[in-house]
Design an enzyme around this catalytic site. Sequence first.
Site, PDB file in Angstrom:
ATOM      1  N   ASP A 124      -2.109  10.825  -2.164  1.00 42.38           N
ATOM      2  CA  ASP A 124      -2.522   9.770  -3.102  1.00 42.38           C
ATOM      3  C   ASP A 124      -2.869  10.344  -4.451  1.00 42.38           C
ATOM      4  OD1 ASP A 124      -3.071   8.638  -0.270  1.00 42.38           O
ATOM      5  OD2 ASP A 124      -2.895   6.940  -1.646  1.00 42.38           O
TER       6      ASP A 124
ATOM      7  N   ARG B 241       0.867  -1.184   0.000  1.00 44.07           N
ATOM      8  CA  ARG B 241       0.000   0.000   0.000  1.00 44.07           C
ATOM      9  C   ARG B 241       0.900   1.229   0.000  1.00 44.07           C
ATOM     10  NH1 ARG B 241       2.446   1.902   3.710  1.00 44.07           N
ATOM     11  NH2 ARG B 241       0.947   3.599   3.654  1.00 44.07           N
ATOM     12  N   GLY B 242       0.248   2.395  -0.135  1.00 44.20           N
ATOM     13  CA  GLY B 242       1.015   3.627  -0.310  1.00 44.20           C
ATOM     14  C   GLY B 242       1.059   3.919  -1.803  1.00 44.20           C
ATOM     15  N   ALA B 243       0.744   5.164  -2.177  1.00 46.82           N
ATOM     16  CA  ALA B 243       0.525   5.483  -3.592  1.00 46.82           C
ATOM     17  C   ALA B 243       1.695   5.100  -4.516  1.00 46.82           C
ATOM     18  CB  ALA B 243       0.179   6.972  -3.715  1.00 46.82           C
TER      19      ALA B 243
ATOM     20  N   ARG C   4      -7.226  -0.491  -6.770  1.00 46.82           N
ATOM     21  CA  ARG C   4      -7.624   0.540  -5.792  1.00 46.82           C
ATOM     22  C   ARG C   4      -7.924   1.821  -6.567  1.00 46.82           C
ATOM     23  NH1 ARG C   4      -4.113   1.262  -0.475  1.00 46.82           N
ATOM     24  NH2 ARG C   4      -6.090   2.096   0.306  1.00 46.82           N
TER      25      ARG C   4
ATOM     26  N   ASN D 193      -5.536  12.367   0.538  1.00 51.36           N
ATOM     27  CA  ASN D 193      -4.576  11.573   1.329  1.00 51.36           C
ATOM     28  C   ASN D 193      -5.365  10.830   2.401  1.00 51.36           C
ATOM     29  OD1 ASN D 193      -1.836  10.759   1.867  1.00 51.36           O
ATOM     30  ND2 ASN D 193      -1.941  11.958   3.736  1.00 51.36           N
ATOM     31  N   LYS D 194      -4.658  10.047   3.185  1.00 52.14           N
ATOM     32  CA  LYS D 194      -5.281   9.195   4.200  1.00 52.14           C
ATOM     33  C   LYS D 194      -6.286   9.957   5.054  1.00 52.14           C
ATOM     34  CE  LYS D 194      -4.878   5.700   4.616  1.00 52.14           C
ATOM     35  NZ  LYS D 194      -5.904   4.831   3.940  1.00 52.14           N
TER      36      LYS D 194
END
Length: 352
Positions: A239, A52-54, A95, A249-250
Amino acid sequence: MNFEQVDRVRPLVWQNNHLLVLDQRELPHRQSHLVCRTSSEVAEAIHVLAVRGAPAIGIAGAFGVVLAAHAVQADTGAEALQRIDLELTALEQARPTAVNLRWAVQRMRSLLQAMGSDWREGVLSAAQAIQSEDLAANYRMGRFGADCLSEGARVMTHCNTGSLATAGFGTALGVIRAGIAIGRIAKIYASETRPWLQGSRLTIWELLQDGIPATLIIDSASAYLMQQGLIDAVIVGADRICANGDVANKIGTYAHALAAKAHGVKVMVVAPSSTIDMATASGTHIAIEQRPGTELTHIGGAEIGARAAAVYNPVFDITPATCIDFLVTERGVITHPDASKMAAIFGPLSSP
Ligand code: MRU
């Protein structure tokens, strides 16, 4: 600046024609790897957040294209591309919010389309280039971002934006690593990042591997710490960054940014240009991923609350450009981003 000394973790390794994925669902308790042999295994690893993580999901997507292509027989890249088109569409959709995944698969598509008989080696080199460019971008952003911090800065970060979320070194966490390396950062707070706990499980662990001490806080403590004068800068990743500078973002990033604005704390967003989406005019147009309610109701398989009538679990939010003091990319730093400053660096608003 010796970056290697403060950066040891790698989330994705291409080995023996397979993609090894450090399974982030198991961290910090177990370091185990998934071996992805097909593009659908890569799509699944992305979907379940093993990676995970862009930027990391973009890199994984690029290697997913390699796996799909290497499984077919074709004389040219264009022919291979035709055979794997549906698989690539599934990969891009693993995603929805981080634009890096679509960006990487699209870049792989256009390169493959132009390749001749040597496309098998070519497609692998193209994925490896995406990975190494990301690492190089992170080193540059680390230097640029650290230069914007004041001496002895006390910084707060949200989610995990480090080596685990990228090719290595990290975006926001890369700035923090660089700030530590040059002695500019005095204190790091990491928010736990409910519900998936990227902060407490991943950021704290990752910094520990590199001997960097960080203090864990709950997400909702950030405004209190700012009110107490304990934080000078909020440093986060992204993201997707729109043509007007709005940032996805998160979930929780927006709340931290609002609190920062109320208390005169600087907000820095750090992301490579693969996160810039000049085809999306503003944050209102971004698809925000919704994930299962069990991420809220359960921890480690155990139910933690009373049965709620319903659960709503959007996992990203939009921070308006007006809340952002520094937007750091590998191309430099934009202060107070807006549509015209974005266009000057990344070109005009394009069609989706
Ligand atoms: O759901 P995640 O863990 O993939 O979300 C990650 C984030 O929101 C990060 O801040 C962002 O992708 C930047 S990572 C360098």
